[in-house]
Design a protein around this motif. Structure first.
Motif, PDB file in Angstrom:
ATOM      1  N   ASN A 194       0.737  -1.342  -0.227  1.00  0.00           N
ATOM      2  CA  ASN A 194       0.005   0.106   0.213  1.00  0.00           C
ATOM      3  C   ASN A 194       0.973   1.376   0.097  1.00  0.00           C
ATOM      4  O   ASN A 194       0.434   2.319  -0.681  1.00  0.00           O
ATOM      5  CB  ASN A 194      -0.904  -0.121   1.265  1.00  0.00           C
ATOM      6  N   GLU A 195       1.996   1.265   0.712  1.00  0.00           N
ATOM      7  CA  GLU A 195       2.807   2.319   0.690  1.00  0.00           C
ATOM      8  C   GLU A 195       3.698   2.587  -0.697  1.00  0.00           C
ATOM      9  O   GLU A 195       3.453   3.798  -1.447  1.00  0.00           O
ATOM     10  CB  GLU A 195       4.091   2.445   1.711  1.00  0.00           C
ATOM     11  N   TYR A 196       3.659   1.724  -1.495  1.00  0.00           N
ATOM     12  CA  TYR A 196       4.548   1.619  -2.875  1.00  0.00           C
ATOM     13  C   TYR A 196       3.159   2.016  -3.769  1.00  0.00           C
ATOM     14  O   TYR A 196       3.647   3.034  -4.817  1.00  0.00           O
ATOM     15  CB  TYR A 196       5.099   0.282  -3.246  1.00  0.00           C
ATOM     16  N   ARG A 197       1.741   1.616  -3.449  1.00  0.00           N
ATOM     17  CA  ARG A 197       0.966   2.323  -4.188  1.00  0.00           C
ATOM     18  C   ARG A 197       0.756   3.787  -3.968  1.00  0.00           C
ATOM     19  O   ARG A 197       0.788   4.415  -5.063  1.00  0.00           O
ATOM     20  CB  ARG A 197      -0.503   1.654  -3.791  1.00  0.00           C
ATOM     21  N   LYS A 198       0.934   4.163  -3.076  1.00  0.00           N
ATOM     22  CA  LYS A 198       0.728   5.612  -2.652  1.00  0.00           C
ATOM     23  C   LYS A 198       1.965   6.335  -3.314  1.00  0.00           C
ATOM     24  O   LYS A 198       1.685   7.337  -3.941  1.00  0.00           O
ATOM     25  CB  LYS A 198       0.864   5.945  -1.287  1.00  0.00           C
ATOM     26  N   ALA A 199       3.289   5.960  -3.153  1.00  0.00           N
ATOM     27  CA  ALA A 199       4.411   6.376  -3.812  1.00  0.00           C
ATOM     28  C   ALA A 199       4.183   6.418  -5.385  1.00  0.00           C
ATOM     29  O   ALA A 199       4.830   7.323  -6.000  1.00  0.00           O
ATOM     30  CB  ALA A 199       5.781   5.788  -3.145  1.00  0.00           C
ATOM     31  N   SER A 200       3.687   5.574  -5.867  1.00  0.00           N
ATOM     32  CA  SER A 200       3.754   5.373  -7.287  1.00  0.00           C
ATOM     33  C   SER A 200       2.301   5.968  -8.000  1.00  0.00           C
ATOM     34  O   SER A 200       2.419   5.994  -9.056  1.00  0.00           O
ATOM     35  CB  SER A 200       3.698   4.065  -7.586  1.00  0.00           C
ATOM     36  N   GLY A 201       1.548   6.676  -7.346  1.00  0.00           N
ATOM     37  CA  GLY A 201       0.352   7.400  -7.678  1.00  0.00           C
ATOM     38  C   GLY A 201      -0.573   6.418  -8.038  1.00  0.00           C
ATOM     39  O   GLY A 201      -1.417   6.807  -8.969  1.00  0.00           O
ATOM     40  N   GLY A 202      -0.552   5.253  -7.479  1.00  0.00           N
ATOM     41  CA  GLY A 202      -1.567   4.218  -7.790  1.00  0.00           C
ATOM     42  C   GLY A 202      -1.332   3.162  -8.953  1.00  0.00           C
ATOM     43  O   GLY A 202      -2.031   2.498  -9.240  1.00  0.00           O
ATOM     44  N   ASP A 203       0.071   3.252  -9.145  1.00  0.00           N
ATOM     45  CA  ASP A 203       0.459   2.314 -10.280  1.00  0.00           C
ATOM     46  C   ASP A 203       0.646   0.954  -9.684  1.00  0.00           C
ATOM     47  O   ASP A 203       1.493   0.752  -9.165  1.00  0.00           O
ATOM     48  CB  ASP A 203       1.599   2.829 -11.025  1.00  0.00           C
TER      49      ASP A 203
END
Length: 67
Positions: free
Chosen positions: A36-45
């Motif tokens: 979920n943190e990576y989702r946030k950091a990637s703009g949902g990618d």
């Protein structure tokens, strides 16, 4: 977006594939949080988030020491 149950199964599979063991509750929770943190950091990618998580899993000491 994957269903929560399907995502949990995918995370468990990824952990087992890399470490040879199923994740503990704490490890599973940390995996979901990290994704979920990576989702946030990637703009949902989604693809980028999963790629980043896979990179983490493949670089774990436990993964690197599997025989």
């Amino acid at each position: 977006k994957a269903s929560s149950e399907n995502e949990t199964a995918q995370l468990h599979w990824a952990w087992k594939a890399c470490t040879g063991n199923f994740p503990t509750k704490r490890e599973a929770s940390r995996l979901a949080w990290t994704l979920n943190e990576y989702r946030k950091a990637s703009g949902g990618d989604e693809e980028l988030a999963w790629t980043a998580l896979a990179n983490v899993l493949l670089n774990l000491d436990t993964t690197l020491s599997i025989h």
